[in-house]
Scaffold this active site. Structure first.
Site, PDB file in Angstrom:
ATOM      1  N   ARG A 185      29.148  10.579  -1.301  1.00 25.76           N
ATOM      2  CA  ARG A 185      28.323  11.915  -1.488  1.00 25.76           C
ATOM      3  C   ARG A 185      26.986  11.962  -1.057  1.00 25.76           C
ATOM      4  NH1 ARG A 185      33.105  15.028  -3.237  1.00 25.76           N
ATOM      5  NH2 ARG A 185      34.080  14.303  -4.949  1.00 25.76           N
ATOM      6  N   HIS A 189      33.320  32.237  -7.306  1.00 24.38           N
ATOM      7  CA  HIS A 189      34.334  30.957  -8.362  1.00 24.38           C
ATOM      8  C   HIS A 189      35.640  32.943  -8.506  1.00 24.38           C
ATOM      9  CE1 HIS A 189      36.466  28.418  -9.831  1.00 24.38           C
ATOM     10  NE2 HIS A 189      36.682  29.097 -11.182  1.00 24.38           N
ATOM     11  N   ASP A 192      31.079  24.733 -11.182  1.00 23.84           N
ATOM     12  CA  ASP A 192      31.385  25.796 -11.374  1.00 23.84           C
ATOM     13  C   ASP A 192      31.040  25.578 -12.946  1.00 23.84           C
ATOM     14  OD1 ASP A 192      33.091  26.229  -9.992  1.00 23.84           O
ATOM     15  OD2 ASP A 192      34.786  26.186 -10.224  1.00 23.84           O
TER      16      ASP A 192
HETATM   17  C1  GAR Z   1      37.250  32.684  -2.594  1.00 19.93           C
HETATM   18  O1  GAR Z   1      38.125  33.120  -3.311  1.00 19.93           O
HETATM   19  C2  GAR Z   1      35.890  31.579  -3.580  1.00 19.93           C
HETATM   20  O2  GAR Z   1      36.128  32.529  -4.509  1.00 19.93           O
HETATM   21  C3  GAR Z   1      36.598  30.613  -4.108  1.00 19.93           C
HETATM   22  O3  GAR Z   1      37.491  30.025  -2.660  1.00 19.93           O
HETATM   23  C4  GAR Z   1      38.371  31.006  -1.995  1.00 19.93           C
HETATM   24  C5  GAR Z   1      37.444  30.546  -0.881  1.00 19.93           C
HETATM   25  O4  GAR Z   1      37.663  32.154   0.800  1.00 19.93           O
HETATM   26  N1  GAR Z   1      36.021  29.564  -4.443  1.00 19.93           N
HETATM   27  C6  GAR Z   1      35.914  28.780  -4.528  1.00 19.93           C
HETATM   28  O5  GAR Z   1      37.102  28.147  -5.452  1.00 19.93           O
HETATM   29  C7  GAR Z   1      34.982  27.647  -5.164  1.00 19.93           C
HETATM   30  N2  GAR Z   1      36.148  26.987  -6.452  1.00 19.93           N
HETATM   31  P1  GAR Z   1      37.049  32.387   1.633  1.00 19.93           P
HETATM   32  O6  GAR Z   1      36.723  31.351   1.897  1.00 19.93           O
HETATM   33  O7  GAR Z   1      38.049  33.644   2.326  1.00 19.93           O
HETATM   34  O8  GAR Z   1      35.343  32.934   1.068  1.00 19.93           O
END
Ligand code: GAR
Length: 217
Positions: A68, A112, A148
């Site tokens: 990473r 999140h 998170d």
């Molecule tokens: C969103 O709902 C974001 O909050 C979530 O992924 C989705 C991405 O959608 N993120 C997480 O779960 C991170 N822990 P997008 O690509 O349409 O913005």
């Protein structure tokens, strides 16, 4: 004040990225989306970004395997090349090394799809329904090494309906995400957010605990 140069990091469709790009089209918005960076060359959001004239870069995580820190160093080099001031994670589905999160401390935001500290991790809408939550929502927070977690900058809540499917609930939360992410980035870009004892103060006032939130719909 000059506009902050923001990089949006994505792994997928990029609807939150698109909301940030739309907000930044307003000349009075304090941030400029200077770069969209993806760890996946086929991320749908890259097409949206290019269609909006935004510079894109891809750093594929795959060749780095489990290293990473090396992947993060490659991303860091790209961010430095573009003179980035602030980083917004927007559906960026890679865990980040402590060195990288430390470098961007209080300058890297994440969104999140839950009212943190509830429902960290994946499948948040399904888990909120299973838990019988009455209120659900989304959180914008500064990124710390723990996933998170990190000081909350802004949250938005929705009521959970008895008839909700995972998709229906997720769509209402996503609409909230698209409102709070540009609003939270505005506050940070205007230097109105300070972190004191692990908690954000906005214009000197602590961000309220999520239990104080009333759902908007
Ligand atoms: C969103 O709902 C974001 O909050 C979530 O992924 C989705 C991405 O959608 N993120 C997480 O779960 C991170 N822990 P997008 O690509 O349409 O913005």
């Amino acid at each position: 004040m000059s506009r902050k140069r923001v990089a949006v990091l994505i792994s997928g469709r990029g609807s939150n990225m698109a909301a940030l790009i739309e907000a930044a089209k307003n000349k009075s918005y304090p941030a400029d989306i200077a770069l969209v960076l993806s760890n996946k060359s086929d991320a749908g959001g890259l097409i949206t970004a290019r269609a909006n004239g935004i510079t894109t870069e891809v750093v594929d995580h795959a060749p780095f395997g489990k290293d990473r820190a090396a992947f993060d160093a490659a991303m860091q080099a790209v961010l430095e090349k573009h003179g980035i001031d602030l980083v917004c994670l927007a559906g960026f589905m890679r865990l980040l090394s402590p060195g990288f999160t430390g470098h961007w401390q209080n300058r890297m935001l994440n969104i999140h799809p839950a009212l943190l500290p509830a429902f960290k991790g994946l499948d948040t809408h399904r888990r909120a329904l299973q838990a019988g939550a009455a209120v659900h929502g989304a959180t914008v927070h500064f990124v710390v090494p723990e996933m998170d977690a990190g000081p909350t900058i802004m949250q938005g809540a929705v009521a959970v309906h008895a008839t909700d499917s995972e998709d229906a609930l997720g769509q209402r939360v996503l609409a909230v995400e698209h409102q709070i992410y540009p609003a939270a980035l505005r506050l940070v870009a205007e230097d109105r957010v300070r972190v004191v004892d692990g908690r954000c103060l906005i214009d000197g006032v602590p961000v309220p605990d999520s239990s104080a939130l009333l759902p908007s719909g």
